[in-house]
Write a protein that holds these residues in place. Structure first.
Motif, PDB file in Angstrom:
ATOM      1  N   SER A  13       0.835  -1.191   0.000  1.00 15.54           N
ATOM      2  CA  SER A  13       0.000   0.000   0.000  1.00 15.54           C
ATOM      3  C   SER A  13       0.880   1.256   0.000  1.00 15.54           C
ATOM      4  O   SER A  13       1.905   1.321   0.700  1.00 15.54           O
ATOM      5  CB  SER A  13      -0.911   0.003   1.225  1.00 15.54           C
ATOM      6  OG  SER A  13      -1.603   1.224   1.326  1.00 15.54           O
ATOM      7  N   SER A  15       0.252   4.003   1.346  1.00 19.10           N
ATOM      8  CA  SER A  15       0.229   4.587   2.696  1.00 19.10           C
ATOM      9  C   SER A  15       1.244   3.939   3.629  1.00 19.10           C
ATOM     10  O   SER A  15       1.575   4.499   4.681  1.00 19.10           O
ATOM     11  CB  SER A  15      -1.174   4.457   3.299  1.00 19.10           C
ATOM     12  OG  SER A  15      -1.537   3.095   3.428  1.00 19.10           O
ATOM     13  N   ASP A  16       1.761   2.743   3.272  1.00 21.35           N
ATOM     14  CA  ASP A  16       2.739   2.055   4.109  1.00 21.35           C
ATOM     15  C   ASP A  16       4.178   2.368   3.708  1.00 21.35           C
ATOM     16  O   ASP A  16       5.119   1.904   4.356  1.00 21.35           O
ATOM     17  CB  ASP A  16       2.529   0.536   4.046  1.00 21.35           C
ATOM     18  CG  ASP A  16       1.275   0.092   4.775  1.00 21.35           C
ATOM     19  OD1 ASP A  16       0.842   0.826   5.676  1.00 21.35           O
ATOM     20  OD2 ASP A  16       0.729  -0.973   4.436  1.00 21.35           O
ATOM     21  N   GLN A  53      -0.433   9.194  -5.163  1.00 18.80           N
ATOM     22  CA  GLN A  53      -1.817   9.145  -4.695  1.00 18.80           C
ATOM     23  C   GLN A  53      -2.741   9.977  -5.583  1.00 18.80           C
ATOM     24  O   GLN A  53      -3.889   9.595  -5.834  1.00 18.80           O
ATOM     25  CB  GLN A  53      -1.887   9.617  -3.240  1.00 18.80           C
ATOM     26  CG  GLN A  53      -1.210   8.650  -2.280  1.00 18.80           C
ATOM     27  CD  GLN A  53      -1.153   9.164  -0.857  1.00 18.80           C
ATOM     28  OE1 GLN A  53      -1.046  10.369  -0.629  1.00 18.80           O
ATOM     29  NE2 GLN A  53      -1.209   8.264   0.116  1.00 18.80           N
ATOM     30  N   THR A  58      -2.897   3.170  -5.538  1.00 20.62           N
ATOM     31  CA  THR A  58      -3.110   2.780  -4.143  1.00 20.62           C
ATOM     32  C   THR A  58      -2.110   1.737  -3.671  1.00 20.62           C
ATOM     33  O   THR A  58      -1.836   1.629  -2.477  1.00 20.62           O
ATOM     34  CB  THR A  58      -4.531   2.224  -3.955  1.00 20.62           C
ATOM     35  OG1 THR A  58      -4.709   1.090  -4.825  1.00 20.62           O
ATOM     36  CG2 THR A  58      -5.574   3.280  -4.267  1.00 20.62           C
ATOM     37  N   GLN A  59      -1.561   0.953  -4.628  1.00 16.11           N
ATOM     38  CA  GLN A  59      -0.588  -0.077  -4.280  1.00 16.11           C
ATOM     39  C   GLN A  59       0.545  -0.063  -5.293  1.00 16.11           C
ATOM     40  O   GLN A  59       0.322   0.173  -6.480  1.00 16.11           O
ATOM     41  CB  GLN A  59      -1.218  -1.475  -4.277  1.00 16.11           C
ATOM     42  CG  GLN A  59      -2.217  -1.717  -3.151  1.00 16.11           C
ATOM     43  CD  GLN A  59      -2.757  -3.139  -3.216  1.00 16.11           C
ATOM     44  OE1 GLN A  59      -3.027  -3.658  -4.285  1.00 16.11           O
ATOM     45  NE2 GLN A  59      -2.896  -3.768  -2.066  1.00 16.11           N
ATOM     46  N   CYS A  71       9.340   0.285   3.689  1.00 18.50           N
ATOM     47  CA  CYS A  71       8.063   0.341   4.403  1.00 18.50           C
ATOM     48  C   CYS A  71       8.205   1.017   5.753  1.00 18.50           C
ATOM     49  O   CYS A  71       9.206   0.836   6.462  1.00 18.50           O
ATOM     50  CB  CYS A  71       7.494  -1.060   4.599  1.00 18.50           C
ATOM     51  SG  CYS A  71       6.988  -1.828   3.042  1.00 18.50           S
ATOM     52  N   GLN A  75       5.828  -5.444   6.838  1.00 17.04           N
ATOM     53  CA  GLN A  75       4.805  -5.999   5.958  1.00 17.04           C
ATOM     54  C   GLN A  75       4.681  -7.480   6.195  1.00 17.04           C
ATOM     55  O   GLN A  75       5.582  -8.260   5.917  1.00 17.04           O
ATOM     56  CB  GLN A  75       5.194  -5.746   4.486  1.00 17.04           C
ATOM     57  CG  GLN A  75       5.152  -4.290   4.094  1.00 17.04           C
ATOM     58  CD  GLN A  75       3.739  -3.765   4.062  1.00 17.04           C
ATOM     59  OE1 GLN A  75       2.902  -4.254   3.323  1.00 17.04           O
ATOM     60  NE2 GLN A  75       3.468  -2.776   4.874  1.00 17.04           N
ATOM     61  N   ASP A  78       0.387  -9.512   1.783  1.00 20.85           N
ATOM     62  CA  ASP A  78      -0.371  -8.649   0.890  1.00 20.85           C
ATOM     63  C   ASP A  78      -1.488  -7.963   1.665  1.00 20.85           C
ATOM     64  O   ASP A  78      -2.108  -8.569   2.540  1.00 20.85           O
ATOM     65  CB  ASP A  78      -0.961  -9.519  -0.238  1.00 20.85           C
ATOM     66  CG  ASP A  78      -1.767  -8.716  -1.219  1.00 20.85           C
ATOM     67  OD1 ASP A  78      -2.934  -8.443  -0.907  1.00 20.85           O
ATOM     68  OD2 ASP A  78      -1.240  -8.387  -2.292  1.00 20.85           O
ATOM     69  N   PRO A  79      -1.788  -6.683   1.389  1.00 23.60           N
ATOM     70  CA  PRO A  79      -2.844  -5.994   2.137  1.00 23.60           C
ATOM     71  C   PRO A  79      -4.157  -6.744   2.117  1.00 23.60           C
ATOM     72  O   PRO A  79      -4.888  -6.745   3.101  1.00 23.60           O
ATOM     73  CB  PRO A  79      -2.957  -4.642   1.401  1.00 23.60           C
ATOM     74  CG  PRO A  79      -1.603  -4.426   0.820  1.00 23.60           C
ATOM     75  CD  PRO A  79      -1.097  -5.780   0.452  1.00 23.60           C
ATOM     76  N   GLU A  83      -6.253  -7.940   5.447  1.00 25.33           N
ATOM     77  CA  GLU A  83      -7.655  -7.598   5.686  1.00 25.33           C
ATOM     78  C   GLU A  83      -8.466  -8.830   6.022  1.00 25.33           C
ATOM     79  O   GLU A  83      -9.271  -8.846   6.940  1.00 25.33           O
ATOM     80  CB  GLU A  83      -8.213  -6.913   4.435  1.00 25.33           C
ATOM     81  CG  GLU A  83      -9.657  -6.460   4.595  1.00 25.33           C
ATOM     82  CD  GLU A  83     -10.152  -5.751   3.352  1.00 25.33           C
ATOM     83  OE1 GLU A  83     -11.379  -5.673   3.178  1.00 25.33           O
ATOM     84  OE2 GLU A  83      -9.315  -5.283   2.565  1.00 25.33           O
TER      85      GLU A  83
END
Length: 439
Positions: A13, A15-16, A53, A58-59, A71, A75, A78-79, A83
């Motif tokens: 991601s 964001s990471d 962004q 997003t990834q 990161c 990690q 995988d995101p 989830e």
């Protein structure tokens, strides 16, 4: 056979990503891996991250070995896997999510006992029945909706890895046994589980093995009804028939694009597992290092399962004959030598469950493999050279260097030998004559 260091791509991601980190390798758009975002050596400045962004990225995709360098937080996987992990707890003594970047092989603490545990066999068989149902439900859903939940597939992979840790030989034996159900879904499950075992012995991580298994299980969702009918034809297929079947990887990849929870590597495995090392495969005629290392493993598992399964136009190859064919095809350049070595390390040159005769005349069944000496397995002895029953005895050929496998026995020969052994147990004087008749 030459070794090749596997290159595994990980989706991360945006964001990471850690602002200020210097990229040790180029990063690509995870949704479209052909699009280069930032080159090797560039900094992940706040401006660069903001620009990504703003473009709707997003990834990003990067080699998994570089994750710690770029990161902001560790990690684990995988995101999409993270989830689903919140709502899906794997069975077994280990929470495998905590070991996502650790080789699964390192979690196998002790070598398995020589004898199979009846409890494990029963549990593993029950698990496989449940796994088959889960895969069938996912594939059925994929045929009617563009986006499916992959949580059941992740559950199957966690269960499978737990079984590998517990007793890889029982796990592999169940995966390679000819199926009572010859369906496409069962083929995909057997391929997935054999591939996961191979990847384990090749030191792949928990996360990589999970994505490999998912890719194999979903690899035929793009097969059309006409394609399925062609596979069931009781004849050799024509060139035009093969063209129809070869559309499956592209259709599968397109369908999986609509499933956001499907990890990128799993999609790549499903797309590339029909490629061949020499470039003679499909859909893109990729060759060598152009093929994802995990797809190379999937290809070997897929062909082994196909060869050892009956088809409308031919009987099943015996497990040993299937191994012979794969070795010959590797010499012709069709398969990654490293993947074939992994197959031998988990299945054995004389596959688990195969009956063999030794050079001293003893008869035994292969029950365990010696991964570094895959032509010298552990046998459960059936009878000694005089055809006397040897119930419960095991023999490790790696330790008994004066003994070797002389030949593989057919089912007909085994039936005759068992009958002769029963006779010899009752009539010792008939041993020699029975031996001549049986062999």
């Amino acid at each position: 056979m030459s070794d090749r260091t596997p290159t595994v791509i990980q989706a991360v991601s945006v964001s990471d990503l850690r602002p200020g980190a210097k990229l040790p390798a180029a990063i690509y758009d995870a949704r479209n891996p052909s699009v280069l975002l930032l080159g090797s050596g560039m900094r992940l400045s706040p401006e660069n991250l903001e620009r990504l962004q703003s473009r709707g990225v997003t990834q990003v995709a990067i080699e998994s070995r570089h994750l710690a360098e770029i990161c902001a937080k560790p990690q684990s996987t995988d995101p999409a896997t993270d989830e689903s992990a919140k709502s899906s707890k794997p069975d077994g003594p280990l929470d495998l999510r905590k070991y996502a970047n650790k080789p699964l092989k390192s979690l196998i603490k002790k070598p398995p006992r020589k004898a199979y545990s009846a409890k494990n066999v029963g549990e593993f068989q029950g698990n496989r029945t449940q796994h088959s149902s889960q895969v069938r439900q996912v594939v059925k859903s994929a045929s009617v909706t563009p986006s499916v939940s992959v949580t059941p597939l992740k559950s199957v992979t966690f269960d499978s890895m737990d079984m590998i840790i517990n007793d890889v030989d029982i796990f592999v034996k169940l995966a390679i046994e000819p199926p009572a159900d010859p369906s496409t879904n069962e083929h995909c499950l057997r391929t997935a589980q054999l591939a996961m075992a191979i990847a384990t012995t090749l030191d792949h991580t928990v996360d990589e093995i999970q994505q490999l298994g998912m890719g194999c299980m979903i690899s035929r969702v793009g097969m059309t009804q006409s394609g399925l009918q062609l596979v069931a034809e009781k004849r050799h297929l024509s060139s035009s028939d093969h063209v129809e079947i070869q559309k499956n990887p592209c259709r599968t990849f397109d369908l999986l694009q609509e499933t956001p929870d499907m990890p990128m590597v799993a999609r790549q495995v499903a797309y590339q597992m029909f490629e061949r090392w020499d470039g003679s495969g499909y859909p893109r005629a990729r060759a060598g290092s152009q093929i994802h290392p995990l797809a190379c493993v999937a290809a070997v598992a897929d062909v082994y399962v196909a060869l050892s399964s009956p088809r409308p136009h031919r009987p099943a190859f015996t497990p040993y004959r299937a191994i012979e064919q794969l070795i010959a095809d590797t010499r012709r350049g069709l398969f990654d030598p490293r993947a074939i070595r992994g197959l031998l390390q988990v299945v054995c040159l004389f596959p688990l469950g195969t009956y063999v005769e030794l050079n001293d005349g003893s008869i035994g069944c292969v029950v365990r493999n010696n991964s570094e000496a895959y032509d010298r397995p552990v046998l459960e002895l059936l009878c000694d050279p005089l055809l006397r029953p040897t119930s419960g005895q095991t023999l490790n050929l790696e330790e008994q260097t004066h003994l070797r496998v002389e030949r593989v026995l057919s089912q007909v020969e085994i039936a005759d030998i068992i009958q002769a052994s029963e006779v010899s147990a009752k009539t010792p004087s008939a041993m020699s004559a029975n031996r001549d008749v049986a062999v």
